[in-house]
Scaffold this motif. Structure first.
Motif, PDB file in Angstrom:
ATOM      1  N   GLU A   1       0.779  -1.162   0.425  1.00 43.05           N
ATOM      2  CA  GLU A   1      -0.073   0.493  -0.016  1.00 43.05           C
ATOM      3  C   GLU A   1       0.805   1.183  -0.103  1.00 43.05           C
ATOM      4  N   TRP A   2       1.517   1.234  -0.958  1.00 45.35           N
ATOM      5  CA  TRP A   2       2.975   2.590  -1.107  1.00 45.35           C
ATOM      6  C   TRP A   2       2.042   3.390  -1.783  1.00 45.35           C
ATOM      7  N   GLY A   3       2.401   4.764  -1.497  1.00 48.77           N
ATOM      8  CA  GLY A   3       2.129   5.902  -2.418  1.00 48.77           C
ATOM      9  C   GLY A   3       3.382   6.569  -2.962  1.00 48.77           C
ATOM     10  N   VAL A   4       2.310   6.840  -4.307  1.00 49.39           N
ATOM     11  CA  VAL A   4       3.233   7.746  -6.087  1.00 49.39           C
ATOM     12  C   VAL A   4       2.442   8.728  -5.980  1.00 49.39           C
ATOM     13  N   LYS A   5       3.500   9.569  -6.346  1.00 48.29           N
ATOM     14  CA  LYS A   5       2.510  10.576  -6.878  1.00 48.29           C
ATOM     15  C   LYS A   5       2.594  10.754  -8.907  1.00 48.29           C
ATOM     16  N   ASN A   6       1.516  11.547  -9.196  1.00 54.68           N
ATOM     17  CA  ASN A   6       1.463  11.724 -10.538  1.00 54.68           C
ATOM     18  C   ASN A   6       2.076  13.053 -11.228  1.00 54.68           C
ATOM     19  N   ASP A   7       2.163  14.051 -12.058  1.00 53.91           N
ATOM     20  CA  ASP A   7       2.684  14.727 -12.177  1.00 53.91           C
ATOM     21  C   ASP A   7       1.687  15.910 -11.828  1.00 53.91           C
ATOM     22  N   GLU A   8       0.364  16.006 -11.176  1.00 51.00           N
ATOM     23  CA  GLU A   8      -0.438  16.785 -10.493  1.00 51.00           C
ATOM     24  C   GLU A   8       0.030  17.242  -9.267  1.00 51.00           C
ATOM     25  N   GLN A   9       1.074  16.210  -8.792  1.00 54.32           N
ATOM     26  CA  GLN A   9       1.724  15.409  -7.176  1.00 54.32           C
ATOM     27  C   GLN A   9       0.097  14.843  -6.123  1.00 54.32           C
ATOM     28  N   ASN A  10      -0.721  14.759  -7.335  1.00 56.97           N
ATOM     29  CA  ASN A  10      -1.688  13.862  -6.071  1.00 56.97           C
ATOM     30  C   ASN A  10      -1.020  12.341  -5.744  1.00 56.97           C
ATOM     31  N   VAL A  11      -1.528  11.893  -4.850  1.00 61.98           N
ATOM     32  CA  VAL A  11      -0.827  10.699  -4.088  1.00 61.98           C
ATOM     33  C   VAL A  11      -2.035   9.353  -4.786  1.00 61.98           C
ATOM     34  N   HIS A  12      -0.887   8.635  -5.187  1.00 62.33           N
ATOM     35  CA  HIS A  12      -2.051   7.438  -5.468  1.00 62.33           C
ATOM     36  C   HIS A  12      -1.161   6.077  -4.885  1.00 62.33           C
ATOM     37  N   MET A  13      -1.961   5.119  -4.218  1.00 65.15           N
ATOM     38  CA  MET A  13      -1.461   4.606  -3.147  1.00 65.15           C
ATOM     39  C   MET A  13      -1.931   2.970  -3.691  1.00 65.15           C
ATOM     40  N   GLY A  14      -0.978   1.938  -4.414  1.00 63.57           N
ATOM     41  CA  GLY A  14      -0.557   0.948  -5.145  1.00 63.57           C
ATOM     42  C   GLY A  14      -0.295  -0.012  -3.848  1.00 63.57           C
ATOM     43  N   ASP A  15      -0.871  -1.383  -4.650  1.00 61.48           N
ATOM     44  CA  ASP A  15      -1.309  -2.267  -3.031  1.00 61.48           C
ATOM     45  C   ASP A  15       0.053  -3.641  -2.674  1.00 61.48           C
ATOM     46  N   LEU A  16       0.753  -3.668  -4.055  1.00 55.70           N
ATOM     47  CA  LEU A  16       1.263  -4.515  -3.387  1.00 55.70           C
ATOM     48  C   LEU A  16       3.052  -3.745  -4.676  1.00 55.70           C
ATOM     49  N   LEU A  17       4.541  -3.949  -3.781  1.00 53.44           N
ATOM     50  CA  LEU A  17       5.419  -3.129  -4.802  1.00 53.44           C
ATOM     51  C   LEU A  17       7.470  -4.739  -4.197  1.00 53.44           C
ATOM     52  N   LEU A  18       6.718  -5.383  -5.434  1.00 50.27           N
ATOM     53  CA  LEU A  18       8.376  -6.508  -4.933  1.00 50.27           C
ATOM     54  C   LEU A  18       9.666  -6.032  -5.721  1.00 50.27           C
ATOM     55  N   THR A  19      11.252  -6.236  -5.568  1.00 49.26           N
ATOM     56  CA  THR A  19      11.443  -6.055  -6.183  1.00 49.26           C
ATOM     57  C   THR A  19      12.875  -7.435  -5.908  1.00 49.26           C
ATOM     58  N   ASP A  20      13.931  -7.471  -6.955  1.00 48.11           N
ATOM     59  CA  ASP A  20      15.121  -7.966  -6.891  1.00 48.11           C
ATOM     60  C   ASP A  20      16.055  -7.105  -5.577  1.00 48.11           C
ATOM     61  N   GLY A  21      16.027  -5.689  -5.455  1.00 47.54           N
ATOM     62  CA  GLY A  21      17.113  -5.671  -4.637  1.00 47.54           C
ATOM     63  C   GLY A  21      18.324  -4.841  -6.225  1.00 47.54           C
ATOM     64  N   ARG A  22      17.826  -5.955  -7.178  1.00 47.99           N
ATOM     65  CA  ARG A  22      19.190  -5.252  -8.385  1.00 47.99           C
ATOM     66  C   ARG A  22      18.639  -4.247  -9.138  1.00 47.99           C
ATOM     67  N   GLY A  23      17.490  -3.995  -9.596  1.00 46.77           N
ATOM     68  CA  GLY A  23      17.101  -3.011 -10.574  1.00 46.77           C
ATOM     69  C   GLY A  23      16.071  -3.300 -10.887  1.00 46.77           C
ATOM     70  N   ILE A  24      15.083  -4.520 -10.920  1.00 49.71           N
ATOM     71  CA  ILE A  24      13.536  -5.047 -11.047  1.00 49.71           C
ATOM     72  C   ILE A  24      12.777  -4.583 -10.197  1.00 49.71           C
ATOM     73  N   PHE A  25      11.596  -3.793 -10.550  1.00 48.53           N
ATOM     74  CA  PHE A  25      10.609  -3.635 -10.044  1.00 48.53           C
ATOM     75  C   PHE A  25       9.025  -4.617 -10.285  1.00 48.53           C
ATOM     76  N   LEU A  26       8.120  -5.139  -9.364  1.00 54.85           N
ATOM     77  CA  LEU A  26       7.476  -6.082 -10.469  1.00 54.85           C
ATOM     78  C   LEU A  26       6.210  -5.639  -9.428  1.00 54.85           C
ATOM     79  N   VAL A  27       5.610  -4.067  -9.789  1.00 50.36           N
ATOM     80  CA  VAL A  27       3.749  -3.901  -9.598  1.00 50.36           C
ATOM     81  C   VAL A  27       3.014  -4.966  -9.080  1.00 50.36           C
ATOM     82  N   VAL A  28       2.422  -5.036  -8.398  1.00 49.11           N
ATOM     83  CA  VAL A  28       0.989  -5.954  -8.838  1.00 49.11           C
ATOM     84  C   VAL A  28       0.199  -5.668  -8.149  1.00 49.11           C
ATOM     85  N   GLU A  29      -1.449  -4.716  -8.927  1.00 47.90           N
ATOM     86  CA  GLU A  29      -2.366  -4.736  -8.438  1.00 47.90           C
ATOM     87  C   GLU A  29      -3.354  -5.402  -8.125  1.00 47.90           C
ATOM     88  N   LEU A  30      -3.695  -6.481  -6.867  1.00 44.21           N
ATOM     89  CA  LEU A  30      -4.269  -6.843  -6.450  1.00 44.21           C
ATOM     90  C   LEU A  30      -6.535  -6.669  -6.360  1.00 44.21           C
TER      91      LEU A  30
END
Length: 294
Positions: A175-204
């Motif tokens: 449930e992580w927050g991220v801002k768009n160009d208008e600086q509005n905060v959107h809440m994502g569900d799940l963010l996974l990573t390998d710690g080296r440069g890969i992110f997997l955005v998971v919306e459920l």
């Protein structure tokens, strides 16, 4: 050549200082991400990219220099096997990827981050769920069979199944927050990573299969369509937040109809090409020790 590559997501079209090793590696990663984006989208238009010398070894592409501008090239895909082209780009990406914990935006050990987020998620589902230091999950007999928050329960089930574990084994945020160009905060569900440069955005999204009839079926279809739009939106916002040298994949996940004889989740990438590149990245990602596998 007939196929000119272009990625609409590639923004950092700038020279790298070749005297700085880390900056050069990041420049290579930016170009690799741009090439993968173009292959994924099947968009072929004439771009010009500042290409470090390391990239010129990719045999599936032709780099035509622009006169009077050092390292500025028009890039062509030769039209051969797409998987082979993706694998070559991914292998070059890994050669220039930073080690775990040395890459931004890490501020703590990836495993410690994973355990902290997993424990928080378990408590949202039920106070009777215990996450041990090795990542194993224990459920006491007093735990509710049906969580009060079905989507949190779906998220925990997804993590427990270790789906796409080879691609991104760590929970970076929930449930992580991220801002768009208008600086509005959107809440994502799940963010996974390998710690080296890969992110997997998971919306459920948890779909109610107890309700029946045409109206209920249409509500589930609308829920899937909305979820897919959210998945693509958060992928774009994640790239804006973490940079154009990060490989970002995005997945939408819903629960399957009970007793339907199919896996418990319905997972969908934004396109078949996107999903195929994710599969290749999971296969080619350098194997590293993971505490849960000890």
């Amino acid at each position: 050549p007939t196929n000119q590559l272009y990625s609409s997501d590639f923004q950092s079209n700038k020279m790298a200082d070749i005297s700085k090793k880390d900056e050069m590696k990041r420049a290579v990663r930016r170009v690799c991400v741009a090439l993968l984006g173009a292959l994924e989208q099947d968009r072929f238009h004439p771009p010009t990219l500042h290409v470090p010398a390391h990239v010129l070894s990719l045999r599936q592409f032709e780099f035509v220099p622009v006169e009077s501008t050092p390292r500025l090239f028009v890039v062509y895909w030769k039209g051969y096997d797409r998987d082979a082209a993706c694998c070559s780009v991914l292998e070059l990406y890994w050669k220039c990827a930073p080690p775990v914990r040395a890459s931004s935006p890490w501020k703590e050990d990836p495993w410690a981050c994973h355990i902290r987020n997993l424990r928080e998620l378990g408590q949202r589902v039920s106070p009777s769920i215990i996450v041990q230091d090795d990542g194993s999950i224990l459920t006491l007999e007093s735990a509710q069979r049906i969580p009060s928050d079905p989507e949190a329960g779906l998220m925990l089930d997804f993590v427990k199944q270790r789906m796409y574990w080879q691609l991104a084994p760590y929970i970076y945020d929930i449930e992580w927050g991220v801002k768009n160009d208008e600086q509005n905060v959107h809440m994502g569900d799940l963010l996974l990573t390998d710690g080296r440069g890969i992110f997997l955005v998971v919306e459920l999204k948890y779909l109610n299969y107890d309700a029946t009839g045409r109206t209920a079926s249409e509500q589930r279809r609308k829920g899937r369509r909305l979820l897919e739009k959210q998945r693509d939106k958060y992928r774009k916002l994640t790239k804006q937040k973490y940079g154009d040298d990060i490989l970002i994949f995005a997945l939408s996940v819903t629960n399957s109809k009970p007793f339907s004889g199919v896996p418990p989740f319905e997972c969908k990438f934004s396109s078949d090409h996107h999903g195929r590149i994710a599969d290749l990245a999971a296969t080619l990602r350098p194997t590293e020790h993971h505490p849960a596998e000890a």
